[in-house]
Design an enzyme around this catalytic site. Structure first.
Site, PDB file in Angstrom:
ATOM      1  N   HIS A 106       0.838  -1.194   0.000  1.00  0.00           N
ATOM      2  CA  HIS A 106       0.000   0.000   0.000  1.00  0.00           C
ATOM      3  C   HIS A 106       0.873   1.244   0.000  1.00  0.00           C
ATOM      4  CE1 HIS A 106       0.913  -1.226   4.122  1.00  0.00           C
ATOM      5  NE2 HIS A 106       0.920   0.062   4.421  1.00  0.00           N
ATOM      6  N   HIS A 108       1.243   5.141   1.268  1.00  0.00           N
ATOM      7  CA  HIS A 108       0.786   6.157   2.221  1.00  0.00           C
ATOM      8  C   HIS A 108       0.811   7.531   1.549  1.00  0.00           C
ATOM      9  CE1 HIS A 108       1.297   3.875   6.111  1.00  0.00           C
ATOM     10  NE2 HIS A 108       2.058   3.130   5.326  1.00  0.00           N
TER      11      HIS A 108
HETATM   12  P1  5GP Z   1       2.720  -0.020   7.144  1.00  0.00           P
HETATM   13  O1  5GP Z   1       3.511   0.172   8.399  1.00  0.00           O
HETATM   14  O2  5GP Z   1       2.427  -1.463   6.858  1.00  0.00           O
HETATM   15  O3  5GP Z   1       3.321   0.719   5.965  1.00  0.00           O
HETATM   16  O4  5GP Z   1       1.361   0.752   7.404  1.00  0.00           O
HETATM   17  C1  5GP Z   1       0.198   0.147   7.836  1.00  0.00           C
HETATM   18  C2  5GP Z   1      -0.794   1.263   8.083  1.00  0.00           C
HETATM   19  O5  5GP Z   1      -2.090   0.691   8.132  1.00  0.00           O
HETATM   20  C3  5GP Z   1      -0.576   1.978   9.417  1.00  0.00           C
HETATM   21  O6  5GP Z   1      -0.415   3.370   9.192  1.00  0.00           O
HETATM   22  C4  5GP Z   1      -1.845   1.666  10.211  1.00  0.00           C
HETATM   23  O7  5GP Z   1      -2.288   2.745  10.994  1.00  0.00           O
HETATM   24  C5  5GP Z   1      -2.842   1.330   9.111  1.00  0.00           C
HETATM   25  N1  5GP Z   1      -3.867   0.379   9.521  1.00  0.00           N
HETATM   26  C6  5GP Z   1      -3.671  -0.813  10.167  1.00  0.00           C
HETATM   27  N2  5GP Z   1      -4.854  -1.443  10.372  1.00  0.00           N
HETATM   28  C7  5GP Z   1      -5.805  -0.621   9.846  1.00  0.00           C
HETATM   29  C8  5GP Z   1      -7.235  -0.723   9.766  1.00  0.00           C
HETATM   30  O8  5GP Z   1      -7.854  -1.684  10.213  1.00  0.00           O
HETATM   31  N3  5GP Z   1      -7.878   0.300   9.154  1.00  0.00           N
HETATM   32  C9  5GP Z   1      -7.229   1.384   8.649  1.00  0.00           C
HETATM   33  N4  5GP Z   1      -7.963   2.338   8.075  1.00  0.00           N
HETATM   34  N5  5GP Z   1      -5.892   1.517   8.711  1.00  0.00           N
HETATM   35  C10 5GP Z   1      -5.189   0.522   9.309  1.00  0.00           C
END
Ligand code: 5GP
Ligand code: ZN
Length: 145
Positions: A106, A108
């Site tokens: 994903h 950001h």
């Molecule tokens: P990563 O660290 O994998 O790049 O980012 C994961 C992101 O997903 C984090 O910013 C976290 O807050 C977000 N996230 C995790 N679980 C959920 C969820 O159930 N719903 C939403 N909207 N965001 C989530």
């Protein structure tokens, strides 16, 4: 914690299927975008391919292109909106060591404003690389392109 790459336990797949709730701002046939539940700043958005792929290595490049295109579109919308946003960070964590927590690739979209307290930490004492070193590194990368 070890990155769970499985589709079965994937939070984002459950959001895409509607099993888990989300606040969505964009959908098309290949990606969706919803607001991050734990935002760095208000308006922090995630652009997520519909198809499960845990890491960049398995992401269809065309879908990756669409993910970026939508990220650009959302960035422009944030800049025009009434949300505090003077600049944007686009960020993708690939792999546990890079801070990836959700095993579904994903992008950001992080709105930034003056003195918001967020930033990438740079290592202290980093020195400018020599051209020789840069050329060596370029060879190592090019050999795998
Ligand atoms: P990563 O660290 O994998 O790049 O980012 C994961 C992101 O997903 C984090 O910013 C976290 O807050 C977000 N996230 C995790 N679980 C959920 C969820 O159930 N719903 C939403 N909207 N965001 C989530
Ligand atoms: Zn998934």
């Amino acid at each position: 914690m070890k990155l769970d790459k499985s589709k079965k336990n994937c939070v984002f797949c459950k959001i895409i299927s509607g099993e888990f709730p989300s606040t969505q701002i964009y959908q098309d046939e290949s990606v969706i975008a919803f607001l991050d539940i734990n935002p760095i700043n208000p308006g922090h958005t995630l652009v997520v391919p519909r198809e499960h792929s845990a890491r960049l290595e398995s992401l269809n490049p065309e879908i990756g292109g669409q993910m970026f295109k939508v990220g650009q579109q959302i960035s422009l919308a944030l800049l025009k909106s009434k949300i505090s946003c003077e600049g944007i960070n686009l960020h993708l964590s690939d792999g546990e060591v890079a801070g990836q927590e959700v095993g579904h690739t994903h992008l950001h979209i992080i709105p930034r404003f003056f003195q918001d307290g967020f930033g990438f930490k740079t290592r202290q004492g980093s020195v400018q690389a020599s051209r020789e070193e840069l050329n060596k590194l370029a060879d190592l990368i090019e050999a795998n392109l």
